[in-house]
Enzyme design. Sequence first.
Site, short mmCIF file in Angstrom:
data_model
loop_
_atom_site.label_atom_id
_atom_site.label_comp_id
_atom_site.label_asym_id
_atom_site.label_seq_id
_atom_site.Cartn_x
_atom_site.Cartn_y
_atom_site.Cartn_z
N GLY A 191 -49.51 64.64 -26.27
CA GLY A 191 -48.71 65.48 -27.16
C GLY A 191 -48.92 65.33 -28.63
O GLY A 191 -48.41 66.14 -29.42
N GLU A 232 -51.60 59.88 -22.38
CA GLU A 232 -52.35 61.01 -21.80
C GLU A 232 -52.72 62.02 -22.88
O GLU A 232 -52.33 63.19 -22.80
CB GLU A 232 -51.50 61.71 -20.74
CG GLU A 232 -51.03 60.83 -19.60
CD GLU A 232 -49.95 61.51 -18.75
OE1 GLU A 232 -49.45 62.60 -19.12
OE2 GLU A 232 -49.59 60.93 -17.71
N PRO A 233 -53.42 61.62 -23.92
CA PRO A 233 -53.75 62.59 -24.97
C PRO A 233 -54.83 63.57 -24.51
O PRO A 233 -55.78 63.18 -23.83
CB PRO A 233 -54.27 61.71 -26.11
CG PRO A 233 -54.82 60.50 -25.43
CD PRO A 233 -54.01 60.29 -24.19
N CYS A 249 -59.80 95.53 -24.37
CA CYS A 249 -59.00 96.74 -24.58
C CYS A 249 -57.51 96.45 -24.64
O CYS A 249 -56.74 96.91 -23.79
CB CYS A 249 -59.30 97.74 -23.48
SG CYS A 249 -61.06 97.99 -23.33
N GLU A 250 -57.10 95.64 -25.58
CA GLU A 250 -55.68 95.34 -25.80
C GLU A 250 -55.51 95.03 -27.27
O GLU A 250 -56.32 94.31 -27.85
CB GLU A 250 -55.26 94.07 -25.04
CG GLU A 250 -55.22 94.20 -23.57
CD GLU A 250 -54.37 93.10 -22.93
OE1 GLU A 250 -53.44 92.59 -23.58
OE2 GLU A 250 -54.67 92.78 -21.78
N TYR A 267 -57.95 73.39 -24.91
CA TYR A 267 -57.31 74.61 -24.41
C TYR A 267 -58.08 75.86 -24.84
O TYR A 267 -57.50 76.91 -25.11
CB TYR A 267 -55.83 74.66 -24.86
CG TYR A 267 -55.10 73.39 -24.48
CD1 TYR A 267 -54.85 73.09 -23.15
CD2 TYR A 267 -54.70 72.46 -25.45
CE1 TYR A 267 -54.22 71.91 -22.79
CE2 TYR A 267 -54.08 71.26 -25.10
CZ TYR A 267 -53.84 71.00 -23.76
OH TYR A 267 -53.22 69.82 -23.40
N1 LLP Z 1 -49.71 65.01 -20.08
C1 LLP Z 1 -49.01 66.02 -19.54
C2 LLP Z 1 -48.13 65.74 -18.38
C3 LLP Z 1 -49.12 67.32 -20.04
O1 LLP Z 1 -48.43 68.31 -19.50
C4 LLP Z 1 -49.98 67.57 -21.14
C5 LLP Z 1 -50.14 68.91 -21.69
C6 LLP Z 1 -50.69 66.48 -21.68
C7 LLP Z 1 -50.52 65.22 -21.13
C8 LLP Z 1 -51.63 66.63 -22.83
O2 LLP Z 1 -51.00 67.07 -24.00
P1 LLP Z 1 -51.80 67.12 -25.39
O3 LLP Z 1 -52.10 65.69 -25.78
O4 LLP Z 1 -53.03 67.90 -25.18
O5 LLP Z 1 -50.84 67.78 -26.31
N2 LLP Z 1 -52.24 75.41 -23.61
C9 LLP Z 1 -51.40 74.87 -24.65
C10 LLP Z 1 -51.08 73.41 -24.46
C11 LLP Z 1 -50.47 73.08 -23.10
C12 LLP Z 1 -50.17 71.60 -22.92
C13 LLP Z 1 -49.80 71.32 -21.51
N3 LLP Z 1 -49.57 69.95 -21.21
C14 LLP Z 1 -52.05 75.14 -26.00
O6 LLP Z 1 -53.12 75.74 -26.04
O7 LLP Z 1 -51.50 74.77 -27.03
#
Ligand code: LLP
Length: 421
Positions: A239, A275-276, A346-347, A375
Amino acid sequence: MDHFTYKGGNLHAEDVSLAEIAAQVGTPFYCYSAATLTRHYRLFTEALSPLPHLVCFAIKSLSNVAVLKLLGDLGAGMDVVSIGEYLRARAAGVPGNRIVFSGVGKTRNEMHQALQGGIRQFNVESEPEMRALSDVAVSLGVRAPIAIRVNPDVDARTHEKIATGKKENKFGIPISRAREVYAEAARLPGLEVVGVDVHIGSQLTELSPFEAAFTLVRELTLQLRADGHAITRLDLGGGLGIPYTRSNEAPPLPNDYGAMVKQVLGDLGAEIEIEPGRLISGNSGVLVSQVIYVKHGEGRDFLILDAAMNDLVRPSMYGAHHDILAVREPPAGAPSQPYDVVGPVCETGDTFARARELPLFAEGDLVAFRSAGAYGAVMASEYNTRPLVPEVLVARDHFAVIRARPSYDEILKRDSIPPWL
Ligand code: LLP
């Protein structure tokens, strides 16, 4: 910091010119920098040292097996949310005991495969899931190591679609009920309780929501230990946000995050798992695209690119900002103008930016979307029957295509016409 810089008037990934890759691979393509991925992973391990810890890369942010191998070889663990991601991690050579399985809807089939293949822990999100996992483990004659994901009801202060730690979100077990759920887990024959898990959202730009959640996890851990559970691991989720613009955005750095984790949880003697995803992969990748046309509209000019919302959906899905650079460096003081930057789909939603002030562009020029490593490719689709964009990995002065662009033949072959048609 990343390794996408201008050298000799051209944007490079490390020591490779993006224009050169475009000439060989065609556009659009994703390009990742091995040095940036490595650096971002190390920032986390350094920030958490000397605490015992495992940095589990969130595969969902960037799942190419070559990238997973690079990180796995550095010692990273992996956070997976499907058996497909699990198989990617294994294909990259990551051992099962470095893989945590998260996600709100794991199927029995997925549990079965992961238990057979080897897994570090399941992050369990509900009581029915817990019971199902126990059943599957018993049928295999093993005990599944689990952490229970708690929902601390903390506002992550991020985009509503990626906030996960409020009680109205589908994730985790309300922290207020955690003790009774742990008590049931301890009674289930197929489970072995090893930890507590929390993940409150993505793209957080402040430490205080993390700190609030981790403080609650600390209190819970002490209670659970007093209840007789051996809590030896704390999984803090991912996160931590990244700067998407290079102006005044300054989210906390891994080091600040690590210092706070040590302060809140450091004395518990637990192994810390994080979990980054985005912080490791986000600024490690760009999406390179070519200008097809410059179209003069009424009161605005459209830059029509060969990349579209199916290739990079974040602007259209979350209203996200991605910096757009000219691959050929504009000379100092070069004129600029506002463009609406759009793709060919086309959007009207297929819009990357409105009235973005950019250097003057002409047909054939190349542009690069920054911060597209996380992502980006993983959320791409073949909408409008546009082939998935290839991925390229650069290390110093060389590059390799790590996922090729599919041919139209390959795409069409996936459909079949039933004999009765
Ligand atoms: N752990 C869990 C349980 C998660 O659900 C996520 C992300 C992460 C770790 C990794 O989070 P990060 O460190 O990448 O922030 N598609 C969206 C982001 C969706 C995140 C979903 N979960 C975007 O493009 O912003």
